[in-house]
Motif scaffolding. Structure first.
Motif, mmCIF file in Angstrom:
data_model
loop_
_atom_site.group_PDB
_atom_site.id
_atom_site.type_symbol
_atom_site.label_atom_id
_atom_site.label_comp_id
_atom_site.label_asym_id
_atom_site.label_seq_id
_atom_site.Cartn_x
_atom_site.Cartn_y
_atom_site.Cartn_z
ATOM 1 N N LYS A 1 0.798 -1.141 -0.117
ATOM 2 C CA LYS A 1 -0.083 -0.129 0.229
ATOM 3 C C LYS A 1 0.725 1.337 -0.037
ATOM 4 C CE LYS A 1 -4.141 -2.146 2.344
ATOM 5 N NZ LYS A 1 -3.750 -3.385 2.700
ATOM 6 N N VAL A 2 2.278 1.099 -0.375
ATOM 7 C CA VAL A 2 3.031 2.134 -0.153
ATOM 8 C C VAL A 2 3.270 2.431 -1.754
ATOM 9 C CG1 VAL A 2 5.518 3.166 0.314
ATOM 10 C CG2 VAL A 2 4.131 1.787 1.876
ATOM 11 N N THR A 3 3.383 3.847 -2.325
ATOM 12 C CA THR A 3 3.775 4.092 -3.613
ATOM 13 C C THR A 3 4.947 5.057 -3.535
ATOM 14 O OG1 THR A 3 1.547 4.449 -3.941
ATOM 15 C CG2 THR A 3 2.960 5.601 -5.670
ATOM 16 N N ILE A 4 6.038 4.472 -4.235
ATOM 17 C CA ILE A 4 7.162 5.156 -4.364
ATOM 18 C C ILE A 4 7.221 5.901 -5.740
ATOM 19 C CG2 ILE A 4 9.811 4.814 -4.628
ATOM 20 C CD1 ILE A 4 8.582 3.866 -1.955
ATOM 21 N N VAL A 5 7.803 7.267 -5.711
ATOM 22 C CA VAL A 5 7.826 7.995 -7.177
ATOM 23 C C VAL A 5 9.241 8.571 -6.971
ATOM 24 C CG1 VAL A 5 6.784 9.838 -8.441
ATOM 25 C CG2 VAL A 5 5.397 8.384 -6.816
ATOM 26 N N PRO A 6 9.828 8.422 -8.184
ATOM 27 C CA PRO A 6 11.436 9.063 -8.232
ATOM 28 C C PRO A 6 11.096 10.643 -8.333
ATOM 29 C CG PRO A 6 11.099 7.411 -10.011
ATOM 30 C CD PRO A 6 9.699 7.883 -9.130
ATOM 31 N N SER A 7 11.795 11.399 -7.787
ATOM 32 C CA SER A 7 11.644 12.839 -7.928
ATOM 33 C C SER A 7 12.054 13.448 -9.334
ATOM 34 C CB SER A 7 12.600 13.465 -7.034
ATOM 35 O OG SER A 7 14.291 13.274 -7.169
ATOM 36 N N ASP A 8 12.697 12.616 -9.994
ATOM 37 C CA ASP A 8 13.037 12.801 -11.518
ATOM 38 C C ASP A 8 13.910 11.652 -12.021
ATOM 39 O OD1 ASP A 8 15.279 13.082 -9.628
ATOM 40 O OD2 ASP A 8 16.433 14.023 -10.966
ATOM 41 N N GLU A 9 13.789 11.815 -13.572
ATOM 42 C CA GLU A 9 14.091 10.748 -14.168
ATOM 43 C C GLU A 9 15.036 11.123 -15.341
ATOM 44 O OE1 GLU A 9 13.888 6.648 -13.949
ATOM 45 O OE2 GLU A 9 15.573 7.852 -14.493
ATOM 46 N N ARG A 10 15.980 10.535 -15.726
ATOM 47 C CA ARG A 10 16.708 10.582 -16.639
ATOM 48 C C ARG A 10 15.825 9.963 -17.908
ATOM 49 N NH1 ARG A 10 21.500 9.273 -13.740
ATOM 50 N NH2 ARG A 10 21.354 10.423 -11.926
ATOM 51 N N TRP A 11 15.919 10.475 -19.035
ATOM 52 C CA TRP A 11 15.018 9.974 -20.099
ATOM 53 C C TRP A 11 15.567 8.589 -20.974
ATOM 54 C CZ3 TRP A 11 10.062 10.660 -19.767
ATOM 55 C CH2 TRP A 11 9.051 10.268 -20.754
ATOM 56 N N VAL A 12 15.844 7.664 -20.209
ATOM 57 C CA VAL A 12 16.613 6.314 -20.338
ATOM 58 C C VAL A 12 15.561 5.270 -20.244
ATOM 59 C CG1 VAL A 12 18.796 7.363 -20.635
ATOM 60 C CG2 VAL A 12 17.987 6.223 -18.473
ATOM 61 N N SER A 13 15.620 4.102 -20.764
ATOM 62 C CA SER A 13 14.714 2.789 -20.529
ATOM 63 C C SER A 13 15.110 2.421 -19.278
ATOM 64 C CB SER A 13 14.745 1.919 -21.513
ATOM 65 O OG SER A 13 16.265 1.265 -21.587
ATOM 66 N N PRO A 14 14.366 1.596 -18.288
ATOM 67 C CA PRO A 14 14.438 1.291 -17.142
ATOM 68 C C PRO A 14 15.623 0.012 -16.910
ATOM 69 C CG PRO A 14 12.332 1.281 -17.423
ATOM 70 C CD PRO A 14 13.032 1.463 -18.876
ATOM 71 N N ASP A 15 16.292 -0.269 -18.138
ATOM 72 C CA ASP A 15 17.231 -1.158 -18.087
ATOM 73 C C ASP A 15 18.457 -0.621 -18.274
ATOM 74 O OD1 ASP A 15 17.019 -0.594 -20.705
ATOM 75 O OD2 ASP A 15 16.597 -2.685 -21.425
ATOM 76 N N ASP A 16 18.455 0.838 -18.563
ATOM 77 C CA ASP A 16 19.725 1.572 -18.711
ATOM 78 C C ASP A 16 20.410 1.922 -17.397
ATOM 79 O OD1 ASP A 16 20.904 4.109 -20.921
ATOM 80 O OD2 ASP A 16 21.449 3.854 -18.854
ATOM 81 N N PRO A 17 21.640 1.767 -17.260
ATOM 82 C CA PRO A 17 22.498 1.957 -15.883
ATOM 83 C C PRO A 17 22.165 3.294 -15.390
ATOM 84 C CG PRO A 17 23.933 0.937 -17.546
ATOM 85 C CD PRO A 17 22.720 1.116 -18.331
ATOM 86 N N ALA A 18 21.862 4.121 -16.047
ATOM 87 C CA ALA A 18 21.427 5.719 -15.724
ATOM 88 C C ALA A 18 20.189 5.776 -15.119
ATOM 89 C CB ALA A 18 21.846 6.619 -16.744
ATOM 90 N N SER A 19 19.492 4.654 -15.433
ATOM 91 C CA SER A 19 17.891 4.752 -14.911
ATOM 92 C C SER A 19 17.732 5.062 -13.352
ATOM 93 C CB SER A 19 17.304 3.689 -15.239
ATOM 94 O OG SER A 19 15.874 3.756 -14.954
ATOM 95 N N ASN A 20 16.952 6.003 -13.017
ATOM 96 C CA ASN A 20 16.694 6.045 -11.498
ATOM 97 C C ASN A 20 15.648 4.925 -11.205
ATOM 98 O OD1 ASN A 20 18.343 8.152 -10.668
ATOM 99 N ND2 ASN A 20 16.781 9.563 -11.140
ATOM 100 N N GLU A 21 14.812 4.563 -12.377
ATOM 101 C CA GLU A 21 13.884 3.514 -11.916
ATOM 102 C C GLU A 21 14.453 2.145 -11.775
ATOM 103 O OE1 GLU A 21 10.398 3.194 -14.704
ATOM 104 O OE2 GLU A 21 10.259 1.377 -14.229
ATOM 105 N N LYS A 22 15.755 1.906 -12.591
ATOM 106 C CA LYS A 22 16.507 0.838 -12.360
ATOM 107 C C LYS A 22 17.082 1.011 -11.037
ATOM 108 C CE LYS A 22 20.663 -1.197 -14.384
ATOM 109 N NZ LYS A 22 20.199 -2.584 -14.425
#
Ligand code: 6PG
Length: 233
Positions: free
Chosen positions: A63-84
């Motif tokens: 029931k917890v939602t996590i949101v990145p404050s920002d993101e680099r515009w790269v896919s989630p499998d990119d080493p630079a991805s905050n989502e990753k």
């Protein structure tokens, strides 16, 4: 200026322990009061040890939602991805079932992707329980960089946008960032910084001055949301 709570530590491990306890307590309060909770988190190299501690906390993470404050515009499998970064360091262990609202989508540019991201962000708890932010040595926070092309719109949240495409001078990738009003739509904001250089930069940011020079001022010099600074050597 906003009354700012300072939690300063000599030892980083002690700081991360304390902050993980505080975040777990705040999320637990949100879950108890509202049946759901929300946490915004930064990317970058600082929060890893915090995420590791937080992922071991006993909460109803589903029931917890996590949101990145920002993101680099790269896919989630990119080493630079905050989502990753978040899927590998926070949404693990006990926190594996947390819900992540990623900011990236497969439109070619963040400007084209803003509408899709904004639709996803409509699911964010309002207000969030905590917005946790980092800060760069140039006084940026999230992806609100000095000299960035859309800085004013991103800080102001022009047109009520919850997110804004932004290109910072010298940044390796185009980015998308939560806008100023969304970063402040929280029960509290916590700024997490380490090291003596960032302590010095913080001192400058705490002085009155244009937020364009040090966008973290948009968070520090406001009277809407309580701010706490966690710092360690
Ligand atoms: C990012 C972050 C950014 C970060 C600062 C500090 O995507 O990089 O959201 O705002 O918090 O750049 O980064 P460090 O923790 O690596 O110093």
């Amino acid at each position: 200026m906003n009354k700012i709570e300072r939690q300063f530590f000599d030892d980083r491990e002690a700081m991360f322990d304390s902050l993980a306890d505080r975040l777990a307590a705040r999320l637990g309060e949100g879950l108890a009061a509202n049946g759901r909770a929300g946490l915004v988190v930064p990317g970058g190299s600082t929060p890893g040890p915090l995420f590791q501690r937080l992922s071991k906390k006993e909460l109803d993470w589903s029931k917890v939602t996590i949101v990145p404050s920002d993101e680099r515009w790269v896919s989630p499998d990119d080493p630079a991805s905050n989502e990753k970064l978040l899927r590998e360091t926070l949404l693990i262990d006990k926190a594996a079932d947390a819900r992540l609202i990623g900011l990236w989508n497969d439109t070619p540019t963040p400007a084209a992707g803003e509408t899709v991201t904004a639709r996803a962000l409509a699911e964010m708890p309002d207000p969030m329980d905590v917005v946790l932010l980092g800060m760069g040595a140039d006084g940026h926070t999230a992806s609100l960089f000095p000299g960035a092309d859309n800085l004013l719109q991103a800080v102001a949240g022009s047109g009520g946008k919850p997110c804004c495409a932004i290109q910072a001078p010298g940044a390796a990738q185009p980015r998308i960032t939560l806008t100023g009003p969304v970063l402040l739509k929280s029960k509290e904001v916590i700024l997490l910084i380490t090291g003596d250089e960032k302590r010095r930069v913080l001192g400058q940011a705490l002085q009155e001055g244009p937020f364009e020079d040090m966008p973290v001022r948009a968070v520090l010099h406001q009277h809407v949301t309580p701010v706490t600074i966690y710092w360690a050597h």
